[in-house]
Motif scaffolding. Structure first.
Motif, PDB file in Angstrom:
ATOM      1  N   ASN A   7     -11.449  57.618  84.951  1.00  0.00           N
ATOM      2  CA  ASN A   7     -12.637  57.477  84.128  1.00  0.00           C
ATOM      3  C   ASN A   7     -12.372  56.511  83.016  1.00  0.00           C
ATOM      4  O   ASN A   7     -13.176  56.371  82.125  1.00  0.00           O
ATOM      5  CB  ASN A   7     -13.035  58.824  83.529  1.00  0.00           C
ATOM      6  N   LEU A   8     -11.199  56.013  83.093  1.00  0.00           N
ATOM      7  CA  LEU A   8     -10.881  54.991  82.174  1.00  0.00           C
ATOM      8  C   LEU A   8     -10.450  55.413  80.830  1.00  0.00           C
ATOM      9  O   LEU A   8     -10.203  54.606  79.999  1.00  0.00           O
ATOM     10  CB  LEU A   8     -12.078  54.160  82.007  1.00  0.00           C
ATOM     11  N   GLN A   9     -10.309  56.696  80.606  1.00  0.00           N
ATOM     12  CA  GLN A   9      -9.809  57.076  79.328  1.00  0.00           C
ATOM     13  C   GLN A   9      -8.470  56.422  79.199  1.00  0.00           C
ATOM     14  O   GLN A   9      -7.947  56.309  78.167  1.00  0.00           O
ATOM     15  CB  GLN A   9      -9.679  58.578  79.183  1.00  0.00           C
ATOM     16  N   PRO A 220     -13.633  52.290  73.560  1.00  0.00           N
ATOM     17  CA  PRO A 220     -12.737  53.190  74.288  1.00  0.00           C
ATOM     18  C   PRO A 220     -11.422  52.545  74.710  1.00  0.00           C
ATOM     19  O   PRO A 220     -10.357  53.171  74.638  1.00  0.00           O
ATOM     20  CB  PRO A 220     -13.573  53.603  75.508  1.00  0.00           C
ATOM     21  N   VAL A 221     -11.487  51.305  75.147  1.00  0.00           N
ATOM     22  CA  VAL A 221     -10.270  50.637  75.589  1.00  0.00           C
ATOM     23  C   VAL A 221      -9.299  50.486  74.428  1.00  0.00           C
ATOM     24  O   VAL A 221      -8.109  50.793  74.546  1.00  0.00           O
ATOM     25  CB  VAL A 221     -10.581  49.255  76.204  1.00  0.00           C
ATOM     26  N   ILE A 225      -5.442  52.298  73.722  1.00  0.00           N
ATOM     27  CA  ILE A 225      -4.269  51.441  73.554  1.00  0.00           C
ATOM     28  C   ILE A 225      -3.595  51.686  72.213  1.00  0.00           C
ATOM     29  O   ILE A 225      -2.370  51.808  72.116  1.00  0.00           O
ATOM     30  CB  ILE A 225      -4.670  49.957  73.674  1.00  0.00           C
ATOM     31  N   VAL A 226      -4.399  51.783  71.182  1.00  0.00           N
ATOM     32  CA  VAL A 226      -3.856  51.915  69.834  1.00  0.00           C
ATOM     33  C   VAL A 226      -3.345  53.322  69.550  1.00  0.00           C
ATOM     34  O   VAL A 226      -2.316  53.508  68.889  1.00  0.00           O
ATOM     35  CB  VAL A 226      -4.920  51.529  68.781  1.00  0.00           C
ATOM     36  N   GLY A 280     -18.566  36.948  66.890  1.00  0.00           N
ATOM     37  CA  GLY A 280     -18.311  35.713  67.618  1.00  0.00           C
ATOM     38  C   GLY A 280     -17.180  35.769  68.625  1.00  0.00           C
ATOM     39  O   GLY A 280     -16.961  34.787  69.351  1.00  0.00           O
ATOM     40  N   GLU A 281     -16.462  36.893  68.717  1.00  0.00           N
ATOM     41  CA  GLU A 281     -15.347  36.996  69.651  1.00  0.00           C
ATOM     42  C   GLU A 281     -15.600  38.082  70.695  1.00  0.00           C
ATOM     43  O   GLU A 281     -16.060  39.176  70.367  1.00  0.00           O
ATOM     44  CB  GLU A 281     -14.042  37.314  68.898  1.00  0.00           C
ATOM     45  N   TRP A 282     -15.293  37.770  71.953  1.00  0.00           N
ATOM     46  CA  TRP A 282     -15.486  38.734  73.025  1.00  0.00           C
ATOM     47  C   TRP A 282     -14.334  39.736  73.051  1.00  0.00           C
ATOM     48  O   TRP A 282     -13.170  39.359  72.958  1.00  0.00           O
ATOM     49  CB  TRP A 282     -15.584  38.017  74.364  1.00  0.00           C
ATOM     50  N   LYS A 283     -14.687  41.022  73.175  1.00  0.00           N
ATOM     51  CA  LYS A 283     -13.699  42.097  73.218  1.00  0.00           C
ATOM     52  C   LYS A 283     -13.991  42.978  74.430  1.00  0.00           C
ATOM     53  O   LYS A 283     -15.148  43.312  74.703  1.00  0.00           O
ATOM     54  CB  LYS A 283     -13.776  42.971  71.959  1.00  0.00           C
ATOM     55  N   LEU A 284     -12.936  43.379  75.127  1.00  0.00           N
ATOM     56  CA  LEU A 284     -13.091  44.275  76.263  1.00  0.00           C
ATOM     57  C   LEU A 284     -13.234  45.687  75.716  1.00  0.00           C
ATOM     58  O   LEU A 284     -12.340  46.190  75.032  1.00  0.00           O
ATOM     59  CB  LEU A 284     -11.869  44.167  77.170  1.00  0.00           C
ATOM     60  N   SER A 285     -14.385  46.328  75.994  1.00  0.00           N
ATOM     61  CA  SER A 285     -14.654  47.621  75.374  1.00  0.00           C
ATOM     62  C   SER A 285     -14.638  48.799  76.336  1.00  0.00           C
ATOM     63  O   SER A 285     -14.437  49.938  75.914  1.00  0.00           O
ATOM     64  CB  SER A 285     -16.013  47.584  74.653  1.00  0.00           C
TER      65      SER A 285
END
Length: 292
Positions: A7-9, A220-221, A225-226, A280-285
């Protein structure tokens, strides 16, 4: 793979990997992107937005008495040939004096080498035809359709302003793409930017670079990670695996959906990644596996 990972957690399943100009009808485009240097200013006069070589006068029954429209077309083609041949002398005579300062910084040999390099890298531009030619006194505007011989983006529409100087038509202004072409170029550039972030993200996964991953992600991504322990982070990296391909990019305003094919310990999978443009910056969410 556990249910939580799927589920991508665990940053939502997924991989590790890499991430014009207008195109009118009949062909598609995805941009050198701004491939068109706004003329000589940066000297990327190179493709002068793309003016191609070819016959100097269009085929007409009255070639012995060319109209002003014929002369304008001939001027554009002549300028194109001179430019793409890297002949600085002919370029000077084909363009208005406003470009003299930009040209003055190059010797004939330097200019020829610069153009040759650009031709080797991007190919030459061919004029397929003239969409419109408008003449009003000593001013004219010509819009051409053409394509790069090494580009799959295909047809582009570019406009040139000309001025009659001492009886000869000269290009006196940088090329201007029509609105539709500009919109497609911008869309292509945005899609490429999204691809680049996906690629960088997966490269960072391969490098186990948590700091870079955090900088390229949000939501969530980023949280997974953090806020994970070293052991959890290692499991997360395994759950993403490696990137096989970026299959589709769909951009809607400040959101983008990217379909990728990845490969982890359990084999290949297809995942849908969500990215958001933040300041202005793309982030994978977010990320979700949609098939295996």
């Amino acid at each position: 793979m556990s249910e939580s990972e799927n589920n991508l957690q665990a940053p939502t399943i997924p991989p590790d990997g890499p991430m014009q100009q207008g195109t009118p009808a009949g062909r598609s485009t995805p941009s050198r992107r701004g491939r068109r240097a706004v003329l000589i200013g940066a000297v990327s006069l190179l493709v002068l937005g793309g003016i191609g070589a070819g016959a100097y006068f269009p085929v007409r029954a009255h070639l012995d008495r060319p109209t002003e429209e014929d002369r304008v077309q001939a001027a554009v083609r002549t300028a194109s040939a001179a430019l793409q041949d890297g002949d600085i002398g002919r370029v000077r005579s084909a363009f208005c004096a406003e470009y003299s300062e930009a040209l003055a910084q190059y010797s004939p040999g330097q200019f020829a080498a610069l153009i040759r390099l650009d031709n080797d890298k991007n190919g030459r531009y061919t004029i397929d035809g003239f969409d419109t030619v408008e003449v009003s006194g000593d001013r004219a505007r010509a819009t051409v359709s053409g394509h790069m011989d090494r580009d799959d983006r295909s047809v582009e529409h570019t406009s040139f302003a000309l001025t009659r100087v001492d009886g000869d038509w000269k290009l006196c202004k940088g090329p201007e793409d029509d609105p539709a072409t500009r919109a497609k170029q911008e869309q292509a550039a945005t899609e490429q930017a999204v691809r680049d972030v996906v690629t960088k993200f997966y490269n960072a996964l391969a490098d186990r670079d948590r700091e870079r991953l955090a900088a390229l992600s949000d939501g969530p991504v980023a949280q997974t990670i953090v806020g994970t322990s070293p052991d959890q982070f290692a499991r997360i990296l395994r759950s993403w695996g490696t990137l096989e391909s970026v299959d589709e990019v769909v951009v809607r305003s400040d959101s983008a959906t990217v379909t990728v094919t990845g490969k982890d310990r359990d084999g290949k999978y297809v995942a849908e990644l969500t990215l958001e443009r933040i300041f202005g910056e793309w982030k994978l969410s977010d990320s979700t596996v949609i098939s295996r």
